[in-house]
Design a protein around this motif. Sequence first.
Motif, PDB file in Angstrom:
ATOM      1  N   PHE A 320      -8.593 -14.704  19.427  1.00 47.96           N
ATOM      2  CA  PHE A 320      -8.006 -14.831  18.094  1.00 47.96           C
ATOM      3  C   PHE A 320      -6.759 -13.961  17.944  1.00 47.96           C
ATOM      4  CE2 PHE A 320     -12.081 -16.724  16.853  1.00 47.96           C
ATOM      5  CZ  PHE A 320     -11.604 -17.787  16.114  1.00 47.96           C
ATOM      6  N   MET A 321      -6.758 -12.809  18.578  1.00 45.46           N
ATOM      7  CA  MET A 321      -5.576 -11.954  18.495  1.00 45.46           C
ATOM      8  C   MET A 321      -4.393 -12.600  19.189  1.00 45.46           C
ATOM      9  SD  MET A 321      -4.207  -9.322  17.306  1.00 45.46           S
ATOM     10  CE  MET A 321      -5.656  -8.421  16.715  1.00 45.46           C
ATOM     11  N   VAL A 322      -4.623 -13.081  20.432  1.00 43.01           N
ATOM     12  CA  VAL A 322      -3.539 -13.720  21.186  1.00 43.01           C
ATOM     13  C   VAL A 322      -3.062 -14.980  20.478  1.00 43.01           C
ATOM     14  CG1 VAL A 322      -2.980 -14.934  23.336  1.00 43.01           C
ATOM     15  CG2 VAL A 322      -4.246 -12.774  23.411  1.00 43.01           C
ATOM     16  N   THR A 323      -3.994 -15.791  19.986  1.00 46.92           N
ATOM     17  CA  THR A 323      -3.619 -17.026  19.306  1.00 46.92           C
ATOM     18  C   THR A 323      -2.850 -16.739  18.025  1.00 46.92           C
ATOM     19  OG1 THR A 323      -5.607 -18.085  20.173  1.00 46.92           O
ATOM     20  CG2 THR A 323      -4.469 -19.211  18.396  1.00 46.92           C
ATOM     21  N   SER A 324      -3.284 -15.710  17.293  1.00 47.16           N
ATOM     22  CA  SER A 324      -2.597 -15.334  16.063  1.00 47.16           C
ATOM     23  C   SER A 324      -1.152 -14.928  16.346  1.00 47.16           C
ATOM     24  CB  SER A 324      -3.339 -14.190  15.377  1.00 47.16           C
ATOM     25  OG  SER A 324      -2.628 -13.746  14.243  1.00 47.16           O
ATOM     26  N   VAL A 325      -0.975 -14.096  17.390  1.00 46.40           N
ATOM     27  CA  VAL A 325       0.378 -13.666  17.766  1.00 46.40           C
ATOM     28  C   VAL A 325       1.202 -14.859  18.223  1.00 46.40           C
ATOM     29  CG1 VAL A 325       1.703 -12.300  19.420  1.00 46.40           C
ATOM     30  CG2 VAL A 325      -0.347 -11.331  18.361  1.00 46.40           C
ATOM     31  N   PHE A 326       0.577 -15.748  18.997  1.00 49.13           N
ATOM     32  CA  PHE A 326       1.295 -16.923  19.488  1.00 49.13           C
ATOM     33  C   PHE A 326       1.762 -17.824  18.340  1.00 49.13           C
ATOM     34  CE2 PHE A 326       0.971 -21.424  20.744  1.00 49.13           C
ATOM     35  CZ  PHE A 326       2.066 -21.473  21.589  1.00 49.13           C
TER      36      PHE A 326
END
Length: 397
Positions: A320-326
Amino acid sequence: MSLRKFLLAIFATVLLVMPTAYAAQTWTQVYEHIESDMQRVLNLYESGDAEGAKNAVNDIYYGIYEKDGLESAVRNGISAKSANLTEYQFYNLKKSIRNSESQEAVKAHADKLLEMINIEVTTLETAGIESGGWGMFLQAFLILLREGVEAMLVLVGIIAYLGRAGHEKAIGTVYNWSIAAIFASFVSAYLFNSVIGATESGASRELIEGFTALFAVAVLLATSAWMGGKANAEEWKKYISGMVKMSLSSGKLRALGFAAFLAVYREGAEVILFYQALFNNATGDVDMIWLGFVAACAVLAIMFFLVQRGALKIPIAPFFMVTSVFMFILAVTFTGGGIKELQEAGVVSTNMIPDNIPVPSIDLLGLYPTYETVIPQVVLILTALAAVLYKRRQQTA
């Protein structure tokens, strides 16, 4: 099922718009056409018809530079910076006409524009990026690959989220929205390119792409914020436990589906229009265009499979962190790209950042050396940083 639908969507993009090809042109012939029409611009301005002169510049940009494939060839065969600088010079010429500058000033802008295009044409032909053969293959391959990657990354993020949340059944809805976007892209391209007319179609296309991109920014920011809120394991558990059934509410499902629609619609329209330009100038090289198309489809399919499988296997919090940043990076990218489209349509001004400030021109990141595109992107980034710092302070407290 997902990979098959993805391939079907890619093939539909070009199969729907196979135009009747015209006689192939060399880039030199395209330049000569531009040079001839530029003289018409100067004649109109000298006669006192400033509005006609400005419209004639639009005819050159939308009807020759873009439609005949030169802009795409420069962007793919030389650099995005070269294509963007030429587009800015088109804007400077129209601005000079709009401000009723002297005939000498207008001619100086026109001469500079012709010089820039002539350098591009010479570079393309010297480097072997011609309007045929392997040049057509390279253009067809890069166009579909670039646009396809942008749309694919948004879809992968949404699909991975649904899979992680246990909503595999909703993935079919996202594909349906994506396929609908393919057809919507075709309909829009047809209407603006064939019905409204050459001059209006170009400006209208830039407008619809620009506003679509900016609307997508709002959807991506909302999605990014939501996913960022679920990066904490405890927050995710609360979300799961609070759901009576493992299904999305209709509102969230529509939002995610619409995000997929916007991503595919914007890129699909660009692919269709770029491929129209390629086919219009490649009577003897249609096979090379199709070869580039198939090669790009194969690469996109492999990338889609690998990225999708990898995204579904990572732990919850990092995912979720990586997807949010992406998603946020995509929002920043779409902001720059959307404003640039509005600049090309003439509804937003263009003020170049001085050369002593190192701002590169990178299409993939939506980064362009103009104040109008960079300032909103900087504001978004600073706002996000402030939100992250505020949230950390709250958690610490």
